[in-house]
Structure formats: C-alpha cells, structure tokens
Enzyme design. Structure first.
Site, mmCIF file in Angstrom:
data_model
loop_
_atom_site.group_PDB
_atom_site.id
_atom_site.type_symbol
_atom_site.label_atom_id
_atom_site.label_comp_id
_atom_site.label_asym_id
_atom_site.label_seq_id
_atom_site.Cartn_x
_atom_site.Cartn_y
_atom_site.Cartn_z
ATOM 1 N N LYS A 160 -5.277 8.779 4.251
ATOM 2 C CA LYS A 160 -3.422 7.916 3.698
ATOM 3 C C LYS A 160 -1.997 8.823 3.334
ATOM 4 C CE LYS A 160 -6.010 4.661 4.476
ATOM 5 N NZ LYS A 160 -6.249 4.106 5.756
ATOM 6 N N ARG A 173 -9.145 0.390 14.951
ATOM 7 C CA ARG A 173 -10.477 -0.676 15.412
ATOM 8 C C ARG A 173 -9.668 -1.801 16.076
ATOM 9 N NH1 ARG A 173 -9.266 -1.570 9.771
ATOM 10 N NH2 ARG A 173 -9.383 -3.303 9.448
ATOM 11 N N HIS A 207 -6.653 -9.090 -0.703
ATOM 12 C CA HIS A 207 -6.176 -7.681 0.636
ATOM 13 C C HIS A 207 -7.513 -8.524 1.718
ATOM 14 C CE1 HIS A 207 -3.648 -5.064 -1.715
ATOM 15 N NE2 HIS A 207 -5.076 -5.227 -3.119
ATOM 16 N N GLU A 259 4.089 5.981 -4.068
ATOM 17 C CA GLU A 259 4.902 5.060 -3.545
ATOM 18 C C GLU A 259 6.096 4.382 -4.479
ATOM 19 O OE1 GLU A 259 3.557 3.239 -0.630
ATOM 20 O OE2 GLU A 259 2.156 4.806 0.274
HETATM 21 C C1 MV4 Z 1 1.872 -1.269 -0.964
HETATM 22 C C2 MV4 Z 1 2.513 -2.465 -0.937
HETATM 23 C C3 MV4 Z 1 4.042 -2.860 -1.955
HETATM 24 N N1 MV4 Z 1 4.685 -1.444 -2.343
HETATM 25 N N2 MV4 Z 1 2.756 -0.204 -1.217
HETATM 26 C C4 MV4 Z 1 -2.598 -3.274 0.304
HETATM 27 C C5 MV4 Z 1 -3.138 -2.563 0.852
HETATM 28 C C6 MV4 Z 1 -2.524 -1.076 1.528
HETATM 29 N N3 MV4 Z 1 -2.785 -1.933 2.655
HETATM 30 C C7 MV4 Z 1 -1.082 -1.129 0.879
HETATM 31 N N4 MV4 Z 1 -0.821 -2.523 0.209
HETATM 32 C C8 MV4 Z 1 0.514 -2.257 -0.303
HETATM 33 N N5 MV4 Z 1 1.070 -1.133 0.045
HETATM 34 C C9 MV4 Z 1 4.213 0.175 -1.815
HETATM 35 N N6 MV4 Z 1 4.588 0.932 -1.489
HETATM 36 C C10 MV4 Z 1 2.337 -3.471 -1.480
HETATM 37 C C11 MV4 Z 1 0.992 -3.504 -0.821
HETATM 38 C C12 MV4 Z 1 0.184 -4.800 -0.800
HETATM 39 C C13 MV4 Z 1 -0.445 -5.866 -0.048
HETATM 40 C C14 MV4 Z 1 0.050 -4.520 1.885
HETATM 41 C C15 MV4 Z 1 0.064 -5.410 2.927
HETATM 42 C C16 MV4 Z 1 -0.177 -6.632 2.550
HETATM 43 C C17 MV4 Z 1 -1.205 -7.422 1.627
HETATM 44 C C18 MV4 Z 1 -0.830 -6.923 0.251
HETATM 45 C C19 MV4 Z 1 -1.455 -7.430 -0.794
HETATM 46 C C20 MV4 Z 1 -0.874 -6.663 -2.269
HETATM 47 C C21 MV4 Z 1 -0.759 -5.679 -2.051
#
Ligand code: MV4
Length: 519
Positions: A116, A292, A235, A200
């Site tokens: 990441k 994917r 998630h 972040e």
């Molecule tokens: C975040 C966020 C809020 N702020 N980054 C969740 C897994 C990974 N793909 C990144 N994720 C997140 N990153 C910042 N700076 C909130 C999430 C997140 C989330 C993102 C997409 C879909 C569902 C989610 C559920 C919880 C948190």
C-alpha cells in the site's frame, strides 16, 4: 485465441469464467478439491482434475500443482478468478515462467500495487490524489504523533502490506496513538508477516466508489465508470451498484482519468479496479488497486454492455481493445446482492448444510451468477458467498423494485442465507434515497436484522394457522390414513389458494408461493 484454459478457482466465478470460454469457443479445464467433486463448475467444464483435499491450502492454493496440471492437459493459459491465487505475484510469475499465460496483470503490476505504501508513492508520482498522510512506515510512536499532529486527528493507522482493513486503527487523540500503533503492528505482523504501519488522515463518512479499468498489451487503457460499494459490513461488501448516485458525468470523467493514470503508472494490463474514498464534498482519494476481476464486475457489465471476463481472456491472448473512451456511458442502473450462506438473524453466522431446494429468479433484467444447485453441500472450507443476484433496469428506483421482485422469486431451502436481509435493505427508505456511506450498514444493522413481528402479522398468522388446522381436520375426516401424494398436493394447493383469496395482501401471495414451491 487460446484453445484451452485452466480455471484455477471454484464456485460462481469458476462457472462465470467457463461460460465466457464457452462463448469464445475455448475449451475449459476445471480443478477441484475432494469437497467439490460434484460441484457445478466441475460438470460445466470440458475436463476436470482433482487437485487435493478440501482445505484450500492443500488444493486451490497449491500453485505449483495447478501449473503442472495445466501443462499436462495442454492448457495454454490459467484464469485465477478472484481470491485464492489471483493476486499472488509469485503465482503470476511462475505461470509465465512455465510458458503459460496468466489471465491477469503482469506480476510486476501486482507487486507494485500489493504494497500500500508503494502504491501510494506510485499514485503520487502519477498525480493521483491520495489521502493526506505519509508514504513510508512510521519508525515509532513519537514520529507517528508528529505526523498525526501535522494532519490533525483523527488519523488512521494502516498496514503497509495490508488491504481489507487488517491492521487498521482509527486514532482520535494523541494519548491513544502509541497503544494503537503497537496493536496495529501486531495484527499486521500476524496477517502479512510484515509489521510496517503508516498513517493517513481519517476521512469520516465517505463512500466507497471504485473505477473499473481495462487495459490491453498495446498501451490502450479505458475506464468503465464507477461502482458504488458502500453497503458493506466488516469490509465484506453486500450490495453493489452502477452507477453511483454520488457521481456526476463530470466526476466520472475525472475519476476515470485518474484511474487510467494509476493503471498506466503501474504498467497495468487486463481488468483491474481502482478503489477510492469519495467524501461528502465530492473530493476523491485513491486507496488501492485491486489487480483481479472483482466479485461485483457484473454491474459494470450490465450498464456498459460489455463482457469483462471475455475481454480479460481476449487481451491476455494479445488482442487489442477496439474501444474508445467515448464508447462507455452507463445505460440504466444495475444492482447486485451477494447471496451468502450466513444467518443475518444471528450476527451473520456461517450456515452449513445441504441445499434441499433451489428456485432461481428469472424474467426481465435478472441475472444469476451462481455456483450452487439443489443438492449442493455448503460447508466451512470456502467463502460463504454462494451466488450473486444482479438486476438491470432503467432507473435506480426500478432496479430496487426489480431486485425486490427477484429476491421474492428466489427460494433456497436447507441453509440460512442473506436473502431476507437483502429484502429488508430494498425496503429501507434511507437505502432508497441513496444517502449512504461506508458506515451506513453497520449503523443500521440492528434495525435491519431485528425480528419484525407486527401486530397485524401476528393476527394474520393466527388466522392462517386456524385455517390450516381446519383444513387438516377436514382432510383427516374425508381421507384415509394412507391418502396418496396426489390427494395431499391437491388439498395443499386448494388450501393456500383459499388463504390467498381470504387474505388479499401480499403475505398471502408470498405464503402461497413458498408453500407450493417447497411442498
Ligand atoms: C480509509 C478510510 C477512511 N480514511 N482511509 C478500508 C480497507 C482499505 N481498503 C481502506 N479502508 C479505509 N480506508 C482513510 N484515510 C476508511 C476505510 C474503510 C473502508 C473503505 C472502503 C470500503 C469500506 C470501508 C469500511 C471501513 C473503513
């Protein structure tokens, strides 16, 4: 075009890939574990090879064995589906080194997006907006506090090797940071064997919007618009749609161009997806790229009128994309519900057993991508997602009505599923308004899964019970104890018909259909 492809997966995605191959005139080889000997993907393929015992670590994940099988049966390419080996760079490389084609991106692109922090650096270099934060693992709590104070709380600690939310910690105040860093490191180490954690700014209440991209090996990259994936729990996405109510044509063009830039920077080829957070002010931030085909690809296929899995295979065989970006404008609205073997009434506990009866929905605008049939045994070895119900309609409101209708048509007996949960989401006023974020489902889960027994429902159930009891008494008087099946069926049909006429409202129609189907 390839003559034969090995499908290195199971369940609905294996069936999906086999269907694409059949339409392209390509022979297919399924692989299967001992638990899947009679699975649909094994029967639908032209050949099938047993690769090991039920645990995926001894079957679907044994890359060397799958490559061996592909060479032995004369397959020229391997389609990994999603999950399992689909995003393992070492597997993509091993396939290539065995002289076969991996139907997915180059190993180097998987690697570039796998870390990441590396993906963030690559994105920044390509001018792709990312969430404010650092791009290297933090050394210690003091450094983390200094960075957090620069951006302001709340902040989010993330595993550098992560994805899917593992090793993530929201930190709302300076005092919590050291402890959170420690536990994020431990979780990251356990999950990925790498305890690097970065930081972040935490974005509150965003949507999860992702952009589908498609790239050939000749430098052509197009995007196919967005998918709205905010309805998720822990998630795990539950419902996806295309387009998103939050994305205007202008925003789609900007996010699409951003996704194309990220794909180009990674040297991407094949189908891929850029994940973004979209905040309430319409600002978007690149999160990561999924290298994917994704579970939710059908909603894009329906609104864009393209077969993504076929194009994965075509570009892997060296074909050029014949499209221009202007060929892609979403038409109508598509929605997908993941049908899982989970019990929404009991915290989505996995449900196991035999599918005793299965009736699939059909009719206008309905698509079922499934990997089960009547008689299937659902165990605990694999993912609980059994199938996807996807609808396409002219508008979002009509897509919701169509999904509700299709969910009503669906009957799965023998195991608990997410069907009833999806029906309640379709009836939810807030979901219907489209005003949702990634927090929506978890905030709403209690009301969406609490038992609903209205006074009126109870009253109707009591009337129904009385009618059934009366019917049974009457049947007992007129028929002997050895009454034949035909007689029993007739009386059952007459009974529910009487109920439907007596009741009028939908409960009676539903009860009648369910009773007739499972009798
Ligand atoms: C975040 C966020 C809020 N702020 N980054 C969740 C897994 C990974 N793909 C990144 N994720 C997140 N990153 C910042 N700076 C909130 C999430 C997140 C989330 C993102 C997409 C879909 C569902 C989610 C559920 C919880 C948190």
């Amino acid at each position: 075009m390839f003559k034969k492809i090995l499908v290195a997966n199971r369940g609905e995605i294996a069936v999906r890939v086999i269907r694409a191959c059949q339409e392209l005139g390509v022979k297919t080889v399924a692989v299967y574990s001992e638990a899947d000997a009679s699975a649909p993907h094994v029967r639908e393929a032209d050949e099938a090879v047993l690769v090991g015992p039920p645990p995926s670590s001894q079957s679907y994940l044994v890359g060397e064995r799958l490559i061996e099988v592909a060479k032995r049966v004369g397959a020229e390419a391997i389609h990994p589906g999603y999950g399992f080996l689909s995003e393992r760079a070492w597997f993509a490389r091993a396939v290539r080194e065995a002289g076969l084609v991996f139907i997915g991106p180059p190993a180097e692109a998987i690697e570039a997006m796998g870390s990441k922090t590396a993906a963030r650096q690559l994105a920044i270099a390509a001018g792709v907006p990312v969430v404010p934060g650092n791009t290297q693992g933090v050394k210690d709590a003091d450094e983390a506090i200094a960075i957090a104070e620069e951006y302001g709380f709340p902040v989010l600690l993330k595993a550098a090797a992560g994805g899917g939310g593992k090793g993530m910690r929201i930190v709302r105040a300076r005092e919590e940071l050291a402890g959170a860093l420690e536990s994020a490191r431990r979780e990251a180490k356990n999950a990925f064997g790498d305890d690097a954690v970065y930081l972040e700014k935490y974005i509150e209440g965003p949507r999860h919007v992702e952009i589908q991209v498609l790239a050939d090996g000749h430098g052509n990259v197009v995007h196919l618009g967005e998918r709205e994936c905010s309805v998720q729990r822990r998630h795990q996405k539950m419902i996806e749609e295309a387009p998103s109510v939050a994305v205007s044509p202008e925003l789609r063009a900007r996010m699409g161009a951003t996704a194309v830039a990220a794909a180009k920077a990674a040297g991407y080829v094949n189908a891929g997806t850029c994940e973004f957070l979209l905040d309430r002010d319409g600002r978007y931030y690149f999160l990561e790229m999924n290298t994917r085909i994704q579970v939710e690809h059908p909603v894009t296929e329906l609104v864009m009128g393209i077969d993504l899995v076929q194009w994965q295979i075509r570009v892997a065989s060296g074909e050029r994309l014949p499209f221009a970006q202007k060929d892609f404008t979403p038409r109508g609205w598509a929605m997908e519900c993941r049908i899982t073997s989970e019990d929404p009434a009991h915290g989505f506990l996995p449900s196991t057993g035999r599918v005793e009866y299965l009736h699939l929905p059909s009719g206008p605008g309905v698509r079922w991508d499934g990997g089960i049939e009547a008689g299937s045994e659902v165990g605990l070895h694999y993912d609980p997602m059994l199938a996807k119900l996807i609808v396409h309609a002219p508008t979002r409101a009509l897509a919701i009505s169509r999904m509700r209708r299709a969910l009503h048509e669906l009957t799965i007996d023998g195991i608990e599923t997410s069907r009833g949960f999806h029906l309640r989401v379709m009836d939810d006023a807030e979901f219907q308004s489209g005003d949702i974020s990634i927090q929506w489902l978890e905030q709403r889960l209690h009301t969406l899964t609490a038992p609903i027994v209205h006074r009126e429902t109870l009253r109707l159930a009591a009337i129904a019970a009385a009618l059934v009891a009366h019917e049974e008494r009457t049947a007992g008087r007129s028929a002997g104890t050895s009454a034949g099946g035909g007689g029993a069926n007739e009386s059952g049909a007459g009974n529910t018909g009487a109920l439907a006429r007596a009741g009028g409202p939908t409960w009676a129609a539903v009860a009648r259909r369910e009773a007739l189907r499972s009798s």
